[in-house]
Scaffold this active site. Structure first.
Site, PDB file in Angstrom:
ATOM      1  NE  ARG A   4      46.972  42.958  44.734  1.00  0.00           N
ATOM      2  CZ  ARG A   4      47.314  43.641  45.819  1.00  0.00           C
ATOM      3  NH1 ARG A   4      47.762  44.880  45.718  1.00  0.00           N
ATOM      4  NH2 ARG A   4      47.225  43.085  47.018  1.00  0.00           N
ATOM      5  CE  LYS A  34      44.955  42.626  49.818  1.00  0.00           C
ATOM      6  NZ  LYS A  34      44.488  41.263  49.477  1.00  0.00           N
ATOM      7  NE  ARG A  56      44.041  40.612  40.359  1.00  0.00           N
ATOM      8  CZ  ARG A  56      44.479  40.581  41.606  1.00  0.00           C
ATOM      9  NH1 ARG A  56      45.588  39.925  41.903  1.00  0.00           N
ATOM     10  NH2 ARG A  56      43.846  41.229  42.566  1.00  0.00           N
ATOM     11  CG  ASP A  97      48.460  39.444  44.710  1.00  0.00           C
ATOM     12  OD1 ASP A  97      47.716  38.670  44.083  1.00  0.00           O
ATOM     13  OD2 ASP A  97      48.578  39.404  45.954  1.00  0.00           O
ATOM     14  CB  SER A 148      47.262  28.546  46.427  1.00  0.00           C
ATOM     15  OG  SER A 148      46.442  29.266  47.317  1.00  0.00           O
ATOM     16  CD  GLN A 160      44.077  33.346  48.768  1.00  0.00           C
ATOM     17  OE1 GLN A 160      43.251  32.656  48.164  1.00  0.00           O
ATOM     18  NE2 GLN A 160      44.134  34.657  48.642  1.00  0.00           N
TER      19      GLN A 160
HETATM   20  C1  S3P Z   1      47.682  35.720  49.532  1.00  0.00           C
HETATM   21  C2  S3P Z   1      48.039  34.780  48.627  1.00  0.00           C
HETATM   22  C3  S3P Z   1      47.893  34.945  47.176  1.00  0.00           C
HETATM   23  C4  S3P Z   1      47.609  36.382  46.777  1.00  0.00           C
HETATM   24  C5  S3P Z   1      46.636  37.054  47.703  1.00  0.00           C
HETATM   25  C6  S3P Z   1      47.158  37.032  49.124  1.00  0.00           C
HETATM   26  C7  S3P Z   1      47.876  35.431  50.964  1.00  0.00           C
HETATM   27  O1  S3P Z   1      46.860  34.110  46.721  1.00  0.00           O
HETATM   28  O2  S3P Z   1      47.122  36.448  45.453  1.00  0.00           O
HETATM   29  O3  S3P Z   1      46.429  38.400  47.318  1.00  0.00           O
HETATM   30  O4  S3P Z   1      47.840  36.373  51.791  1.00  0.00           O
HETATM   31  O5  S3P Z   1      48.056  34.252  51.302  1.00  0.00           O
HETATM   32  P1  S3P Z   1      47.156  32.560  46.388  1.00  0.00           P
HETATM   33  O6  S3P Z   1      47.891  32.039  47.528  1.00  0.00           O
HETATM   34  O7  S3P Z   1      45.847  31.877  46.218  1.00  0.00           O
HETATM   35  O8  S3P Z   1      47.963  32.602  45.119  1.00  0.00           O
END
Ligand code: S3P
Length: 450
Positions: free
Chosen positions: A403, A28, A358, A327, A174, A176
């Site tokens: 999940r 993903k 979670r 995750d 993170s 993200q």
């Molecule tokens: C992800 C980063 C994770 C993860 C998410 C996918 C990504 O989040 O939980 O399902 O693809 O960068 P965080 O980076 O906020 O921890």
């Protein structure tokens, strides 16, 4: 409610062993990034093995709204004709990212340094998640954000007309946040620097380098210092998306706890920033073997063979491993319920701001099935009941969280009585073939009348 429709209540009934091969879908995280970076390069990017889950489909739709031509050529083959760095046009509709925190946060970064305005929304889960962690660093580039109280979606971003590069130390572990800053840095002149104290998944760095960006990571006492040179011309790529270790976790863990099972999960990426669960399971004494270990596209890959493991013991999971399995804690807590002794998981407060809280969602559902769980803000403990010790019989709320839904269905495969979930609709966000795939291995999952 499921993310894109009516609730789908489901039951998982304990039964025979799980056997056979489980071909899980594409990763993903890598799928989102392939579409976004494809949209930011000039020319045709070809993607094979794209995850066609709702989260990624929503990102594809968003890329079209910003001006890219995104085509589904069938069989997991997609092509993206991008508009180039700084080439995003202003969308004429609200961007609906559905259930996807990764989608909305990365897209916000990607548009933040273009002179356009966009409004973002999502489902009830996404609209309750914090966005300040993204809009704070984006403000350093000159981006303005107007959202609901607490920095929640729906939210409008006004991209910076004259972006300046940012130097930012992320206060949260993170990927993200890191990726949003790096994507924003693409259209800022000069060098954008992002420092992370703990290593998080590095797919953005790898893929940016693959598309031709100048990006370097230095490991220092401060943490990982990532430097990106702005305004590159990204070159379109051909990308083969590896299979998702976070999806592989479900057939692997279900096999470990279900009597007589022997399951092979081929072609799973074992990037060290993602593989923490498998290391943890092996430390617990799981019969989990990496077969046919190899390198593909610069990533370590193996076929995972998981067999019923009645001798697993609870362990303390090291907090520094959290980012590499963030995750996977929900399904780990299910495995821990069938181990002997307690499993302690610390340094995990990020779990409270995922698609659901979670820790709370799993603690409530596990207790409803006879398992004792303690929790603090940043940690939790599951008291294992051994291989045949989990009663089951409970109904679990899934809070629009894929999940959580899949974890409780796996619990039901090995419990003494069936386990119900209130809504499996969110499973389609990341693992649309979950029911069929698990059924093919021998699991008994049914949809209940609403
Ligand atoms: C992800 C980063 C994770 C993860 C998410 C996918 C990504 O989040 O939980 O399902 O693809 O960068 P965080 O980076 O906020 O921890």
């Amino acid at each position: 409610m499921s993310s894109h429709g009516d609730p789908i209540p489901m039951t998982s009934t304990p039964g025979g062993p799980l056997t056979g091969e489980a071909h899980v879908p594409g990763d993903k995280s890598i799928s989102h990034r392939a579409l976004i970076l494809g949209a930011l390069s000039v020319g045709e990017t070809k993607v094979t093995g794209l995850l066609e889950g709702q989260d990624v489909l929503d990102t594809g739709k968003a890329m079209r709204a910003f001006g890219a031509d995104v085509q589904n050529n069938g069989g997991g083959n997609w092509s993206v004709h991008g508009v180039g760095v700084g080439g995003f046009g202003e969308p004429d509709q609200v961007i609906d990212c559905g259930n996807s925190g990764t989608g909305v946060r990365l897209i916000m970064g990607a548009m933040a340094t273009s002179p356009i305005t966009a409004t973002f929304t999502g489902d009830a889960s996404l609209n309750s998640r914090p966005m300040g962690r993204i809009t704070d660093p984006l403000a350093l580039f000159g981006t303005q954000a107007y959202g609901r109280k607490g920095g929640r979606l729906p939210m409008t971003l006004i991209g910076s007309r004259d972006p300046v590069p940012a130097h930012y130390t992320s206060p949260v572990p993170s990927a993200q946040v890191k990726s949003a800053v790096l994507l924003a840095g693409l259209n800022a002149p000069g060098e954008t620097v992002l420092i992370e104290k703990e290593a998080t998944r590095d797919h953005s760095e790898r893929m940016l380098a693959g598309f031709g960006a100048q990006i370097a990571t230095e490991v220092t006492n401060e943490g990982r210092v990532i430097t990106l040179k702005g305004q590159p011309e990204l070159k379109p790529q051909t990308i083969t998306v590896p299979r998702d270790p976070s999806s592989a976790a479900f057939p692997v863990c279900a096999a470990l706890i279900t009597e007589g099972s022997d399951v092979l999960v081929p072609n799973i990426g074992l990037n060290p920033t993602r593989a923490g669960l498998f290391t943890t399971l092996r430390e617990m004494g799981a019969d989990l073997v990496y077969e046919n270990e190899r390198e593909e596209g610069g990533e370590p890959v193996a076929d995972l063979r998981a067999r019923f493991s009645p001798e697993m013991k609870g362990i303390d999971v090291p907090p520094e491993r959290a980012a590499s399995m963030i995750d996977e804690y929900p399904i780990l807590s299910v495995v821990a319920s069938f181990a002997e002794g307690k499993t302690y998981m610390a340094g995990v407060k990020e779990l409270r701001v995922k698609e659901s809280d979670r820790i709370d969602a799993m603690a409530v559902g596990l207790r409803a099935n006879g398992v004792t769980v303690d929790e603090t803000e940043d940690s939790w403990t599951v008291y294992g009941l051994g291989p045949n010790g989990v009663k089951g019989g409970g109904t679990c709320a899934t809070h629009l969280d894929h999940r959580i839904a899949m974890s409780f269905l796996c619990l039901g495969m090995a419990a003494q009585s069936p386990v119900k979930i209130d809504d499996g609709g969110a499973i389609a966000t990341s693992f649309p073939i979950f029911e069929g795939l698990m059924g093919g291995l021998g699991a008994q999952i049914t949809r209940d009348p609403t």
